[in-house]
Design an enzyme around this catalytic site. Structure first.
Site, PDB file in Angstrom:
ATOM      1  N   GLU A 278       0.833  -1.210   0.000  1.00  0.00           N
ATOM      2  CA  GLU A 278       0.000   0.000   0.000  1.00  0.00           C
ATOM      3  C   GLU A 278       0.865   1.256   0.000  1.00  0.00           C
ATOM      4  O   GLU A 278       1.883   1.273   0.681  1.00  0.00           O
ATOM      5  CB  GLU A 278      -0.887   0.002   1.254  1.00  0.00           C
TER       6      GLU A 278
ATOM      7  N   HIS B 121      -8.065   0.930   2.003  1.00  0.00           N
ATOM      8  CA  HIS B 121      -7.834   0.605   3.424  1.00  0.00           C
ATOM      9  C   HIS B 121      -8.690   1.501   4.340  1.00  0.00           C
ATOM     10  O   HIS B 121      -8.165   2.284   5.140  1.00  0.00           O
ATOM     11  CB  HIS B 121      -6.334   0.745   3.774  1.00  0.00           C
TER      12      HIS B 121
HETATM   13  C1  DGY Z   1      -6.323  -1.525  11.804  1.00  0.00           C
HETATM   14  O1  DGY Z   1      -6.870  -1.030  12.788  1.00  0.00           O
HETATM   15  O2  DGY Z   1      -5.476  -2.424  11.886  1.00  0.00           O
HETATM   16  C2  DGY Z   1      -6.687  -0.973  10.469  1.00  0.00           C
HETATM   17  O3  DGY Z   1      -6.235  -1.755   9.445  1.00  0.00           O
HETATM   18  C3  DGY Z   1      -6.154   0.432  10.314  1.00  0.00           C
HETATM   19  O4  DGY Z   1      -7.162   1.286  10.602  1.00  0.00           O
END
Ligand code: DGY
Length: 318
Positions: free
Chosen positions: A266, A284
């Site tokens: 990413e 994401h």
């Molecule tokens: C997490 O909380 O791990 C998410 O992927 C990021 O917000």
């Protein structure tokens, strides 16, 4: 010595307001990862760090003299070298629970969008292609009554299973730890081995942590076990899926579709995914509701303050 915290990226004011006035705060009000040298320099002299998953917290960062706590604003913490933190006596915390339902909502949203081709439908209408009602337009797959395979049966996996129950789905799950009988009963969920889950599920949804054991858990071999009509959902961590293998699976129709919120590198996306209609892509955002992001940030602040006050963290990483 006054308590001091570096907040390495943007954090809502609702959460920052929880920090008492006598705590010194260096706040970097930016979405962008701080250049490494600036980050290391600004961290000097701070006992607390509140950071997002875009910051790599390795041994060099953890060696900052006087650093007591790294408070990650996420439930996942694969950006933090937890073993190095343990060795150096730095507490690491994450933000579980507060994002469970929101993340499950989004995983199910991706599942529905991919099954019912919502993004393709939107593009079709906007492109002015809709000239008449058509009998065979954008046929998708049913969700109700189908088999949902949940890989990783922790808090989020179970919350997705609960949504599946509401759709009359049969729930299979795979985890290294078997759920207790009450949870299996409540969710009408059956524990199976990974290959059985892949062979029998119409929808496979990933909710594992990223670890050496789960990296590329979904690869050419496992994708080839899935039904040709199956849909893969990933709202966990990108590297759990071998993206190159997934591109082949989607292009050559080994599986019917996918819904992805996370990617191997990413924000880079495998170029082979972009032209494909049978994959729904998101940047994401599974935990990104206003309420939940504020709750995550607030929990991260509370964790950091607890450690600076000499108390146990609320949600330390195990
Ligand atoms: C997490 O909380 O791990 C998410 O992927 C990021 O917000």
């Amino acid at each position: 010595m006054p308590k001091s915290i570096l907040i390495s990226n943007v954090l809502p004011s609702e959460a920052r307001q929880l920090i008492p006035a006598d705590v010194k705060v260096d706040y970097n009000d930016s979405e962008q990862p701080m250049p490494r040298a600036d980050f290391l320099r600004r961290l000097q002299g701070n006992e607390g760090l509140i950071c997002h998953i875009i910051s790599a917290i390795d041994d060099e960062v953890l060696a900052t003299p006087g650093l007591k706590v790294v408070s990650n604003v996420a439930v996942g913490y694969n950006n933090v070298d937890v073993a190095a933190a343990r060795k150096r006596g730095v507490v690491v915390t994450n933000t579980p629970d507060v994002l469970t339902e929101t993340t499950a909502d989004f995983a199910f949203t991706l599942l529905m969008a991919a099954a019912r081709r919502v993004v393709e439908a939107d593009r079709y209408v906007r492109a002015g292609q809709w000239k008449t009602w058509k009998w065979d337009l954008l046929w998708g797959a049913d969700i109700h009554g189908k088999t949902l395979g949940v890989v990783g049966f922790g808090r989020i996996g179970r919350a997705v299973a609960r949504r599946g129950l509401g759709f009359g789905m049969r729930v299979l799950y795979h985890d290294t730890v078997r759920a207790d009988a009450a949870a299996e009963r409540e969710l009408n969920a059956t524990a199976v081995d990974m290959d059985t889950l892949l062979r029998q599920s119409d929808f496979v949804t990933l909710h594992t942590l990223l670890s050496p054991d789960t990296r590329h858990l979904i690869n050419e071999r496992t994708l080839r076990l899935m039904k040709k009509t199956a849909v893969l959902i990933n709202a966990a961590r990108g590297p759990v899926v071998d993206e190159a293998a997934l591109v082949r699976a989607l292009s050559e129709k080994w599986i019917a579709g996918a819904g992805l919120d996370v990617f191997e590198e990413e924000p880079k996306i495998h170029p082979g995914l972009l032209p494909l209609d049978n994959v729904t892509l998101a940047p994401h955002i599974a935990s990104a509701s206003g309420d939940t992001r504020i709750a995550m940030a607030s929990l991260a602040v509370r964790n950091c303050l607890a450690v600076l006050e000499g108390k146990p963290a609320l949600t330390p990483v195990a």
